[in-house]
Design a protein around this motif. Structure first.
Motif, PDB file in Angstrom:
ATOM      1  N   GLU A 267       6.038   4.359   8.590  1.00  0.00           N
ATOM      2  CA  GLU A 267       7.337   3.727   8.826  1.00  0.00           C
ATOM      3  C   GLU A 267       7.372   2.304   8.290  1.00  0.00           C
ATOM      4  O   GLU A 267       8.375   1.873   7.702  1.00  0.00           O
ATOM      5  CB  GLU A 267       7.665   3.757  10.321  1.00  0.00           C
ATOM      6  N   VAL A 268       6.286   1.571   8.483  1.00  0.00           N
ATOM      7  CA  VAL A 268       6.244   0.193   7.994  1.00  0.00           C
ATOM      8  C   VAL A 268       6.254   0.162   6.472  1.00  0.00           C
ATOM      9  O   VAL A 268       6.875  -0.719   5.862  1.00  0.00           O
ATOM     10  CB  VAL A 268       5.023  -0.556   8.567  1.00  0.00           C
ATOM     11  N   ALA A 269       5.591   1.119   5.833  1.00  0.00           N
ATOM     12  CA  ALA A 269       5.556   1.153   4.363  1.00  0.00           C
ATOM     13  C   ALA A 269       6.969   1.283   3.800  1.00  0.00           C
ATOM     14  O   ALA A 269       7.330   0.606   2.830  1.00  0.00           O
ATOM     15  CB  ALA A 269       4.690   2.304   3.887  1.00  0.00           C
ATOM     16  N   THR A 291       0.999  -5.040   4.526  1.00  0.00           N
ATOM     17  CA  THR A 291       0.945  -5.012   5.987  1.00  0.00           C
ATOM     18  C   THR A 291       2.347  -4.929   6.589  1.00  0.00           C
ATOM     19  O   THR A 291       3.302  -4.598   5.898  1.00  0.00           O
ATOM     20  CB  THR A 291       0.243  -6.276   6.513  1.00  0.00           C
ATOM     21  N   ASN A 292       2.444  -5.244   7.885  1.00  0.00           N
ATOM     22  CA  ASN A 292       3.738  -5.190   8.569  1.00  0.00           C
ATOM     23  C   ASN A 292       4.448  -6.546   8.580  1.00  0.00           C
ATOM     24  O   ASN A 292       5.236  -6.845   9.478  1.00  0.00           O
ATOM     25  CB  ASN A 292       3.562  -4.686  10.006  1.00  0.00           C
ATOM     26  N   GLY A 335       8.082 -10.828  10.072  1.00  0.00           N
ATOM     27  CA  GLY A 335       7.483  -9.621  10.613  1.00  0.00           C
ATOM     28  C   GLY A 335       8.483  -8.475  10.555  1.00  0.00           C
ATOM     29  O   GLY A 335       9.676  -8.667  10.814  1.00  0.00           O
ATOM     30  N   ILE A 336       8.016  -7.294  10.217  1.00  0.00           N
ATOM     31  CA  ILE A 336       8.909  -6.134  10.082  1.00  0.00           C
ATOM     32  C   ILE A 336       9.221  -5.558  11.457  1.00  0.00           C
ATOM     33  O   ILE A 336       8.316  -5.277  12.247  1.00  0.00           O
ATOM     34  CB  ILE A 336       8.268  -5.071   9.168  1.00  0.00           C
ATOM     35  N   LYS A 337      10.503  -5.374  11.724  1.00  0.00           N
ATOM     36  CA  LYS A 337      10.985  -4.844  13.003  1.00  0.00           C
ATOM     37  C   LYS A 337      11.729  -3.528  12.766  1.00  0.00           C
ATOM     38  O   LYS A 337      11.764  -3.004  11.656  1.00  0.00           O
ATOM     39  CB  LYS A 337      11.913  -5.862  13.673  1.00  0.00           C
ATOM     40  N   ALA A 338      12.350  -3.027  13.827  1.00  0.00           N
ATOM     41  CA  ALA A 338      13.171  -1.823  13.709  1.00  0.00           C
ATOM     42  C   ALA A 338      14.375  -2.115  12.823  1.00  0.00           C
ATOM     43  O   ALA A 338      14.760  -3.284  12.620  1.00  0.00           O
ATOM     44  CB  ALA A 338      13.617  -1.346  15.086  1.00  0.00           C
TER      45      ALA A 338
END
Length: 355
Positions: A267-269, A291-292, A335-338
């Motif tokens: 999902e992060v990718a 990374t995320n 930072g990666i979130k929803a």
């Protein structure tokens, strides 16, 4: 003065004397945005809470050994990876340490009280985190230790394995300790770790954190892997019962969650590439993150401070780079979130560009 870490966004508003919006999205921290993966049963945890923890950190110690296929003697558990870095200060006191920047500020923060002399080296290119290999080869023989964040925080870039191995080979000739911080390697895959290699060297220590992938920053749990002799030299500075019993129990369960890790990585990718495409479309320079999180620089670098204030006013808290050497406030880490939170970030940037 701005905080030297991400998270705790209220401190940013206090430091800048700004009114805190009713709604905040904290992009400055980079913990897994997926839901916490375990269903907690207080009745099952109560016996752990009401008893003294195991002096060796079981059951987490055995879980780490099984997960990586290594001996328990090669493992040192920590009250978060931060404790590992604090313990390192005891063995590196009054020595020279080489630090590759930009990087995690906690390395120098934990070493400074021990009167460590720092030799600081900047990467050749921040976006790709190109290591200055020639400079490192020249300086490693004169250092007692070298710290390298792999993958790097704040860029998210993982240096090539062959370059890390070359550094280790150089360092072994002069008994220079190589400290590899793999706190975010979970987001890339265990095939890239040096954990299984570390016990075979006298002077390599790999540090890992349970905070980022497993969404448990409040419990403080991490570990280090190295030669048994090196592990013993660090362990003698740790306090008794320094591993929380609840953290140990939950950490052992977390390492079993293969599907959770794989889902998080997938999902992060996707989200990372969506974010990269968006930022590049806005004219930003973007780090080659795996990374995320990733860092970016505005096309109009001179407006970085105004942009940071603009986003804060909208309740969008980015990680500033004022205390990252070489970035000096002109980069931002996100930072990666929803998806809903990422859309809010995109809308904020679009609003900025349309001023």
């Amino acid at each position: 003065m701005l905080p030297n870490h991400g998270a705790n966004p209220q401190q940013v508003y206090e430091a800048m004397n700004l009114k805190e919006p009713e709604t905040l999205i904290d992009f400055s921290e980079n913990v897994n945005h997926l839901p916490f993966p375990l269903n907690l049963d207080i009745d099952k945890l109560l016996p752990v809470i009401t008893a003294y923890p195991h002096p060796d950190g079981e059951p987490f110690l055995s879980a780490v050994a099984a997960y990586h296929g290594i001996e328990k003697e090669a493992i040192l558990l920590g009250n978060g990876a931060a404790e590992i870095f604090a313990l390192l200060g005891n063995v590196l006191a009054n020595k020279r340490v080489l630090v590759v920047h930009p990087t995690f500020s906690e390395y120098e923060a934990t070493l400074a009280p021990h009167h460590v002399e720092f030799e600081r080296v900047l990467v050749e290119d921040i976006a790709t985190y190109q290591l200055p290999m020639k400079t490192l080869q020249e300086k490693i023989p004169y250092a007692s230790a070298i710290y390298l964040c792999t993958p790097n925080n704040p860029t998210g870039v993982l240096p090539p394995r062959e370059e890390i191995q070359q550094m280790i080979d150089w360092a072994q000739r002069t008994a220079t300790l190589v400290v590899l911080d793999e706190a975010f390697l979970d987001w890339i895959g265990e095939e890239h770790t040096f954990i299984t290699d570390a016990p075979n060297y006298d002077h390599v220590l790999v540090v890992r954190s349970m905070t980022k992938m497993y969404k448990m920053p409040g419990l403080r749990l991490g570990y280090a892997v190295g030669n048994a002799s090196l592990i013993r030299s660090l362990a003698r500075f740790a306090s008794h019962w320094h591993i929380n019993g609840v953290a140990s129990a939950l950490g052992a369960e977390m390492l079993k969650l293969h599907n959770y890790r794989e889902k998080s990585i997938r999902e992060v990718a996707v989200s990372r590439e969506t974010l990269r495409t968006f930022l590049e479309g806005q004219g930003c320079v973007v780090t080659n993150s795996q990374t995320n999180y990733m860092s970016f620089q505005l096309a109009e670098v001179e407006k970085s401070e105004a942009f940071y204030h603009f986003m804060l006013a909208r309740g969008l808290v980015l990680r500033h780079s004022k205390n990252f050497r070489g970035m000096d406030g002109s980069w931002f880490r996100v930072g990666i979130k929803a998806r809903p939170q990422m859309e809010a970030f995109e809308q904020g940037m679009i609003a900025w560009s349309q001023q």
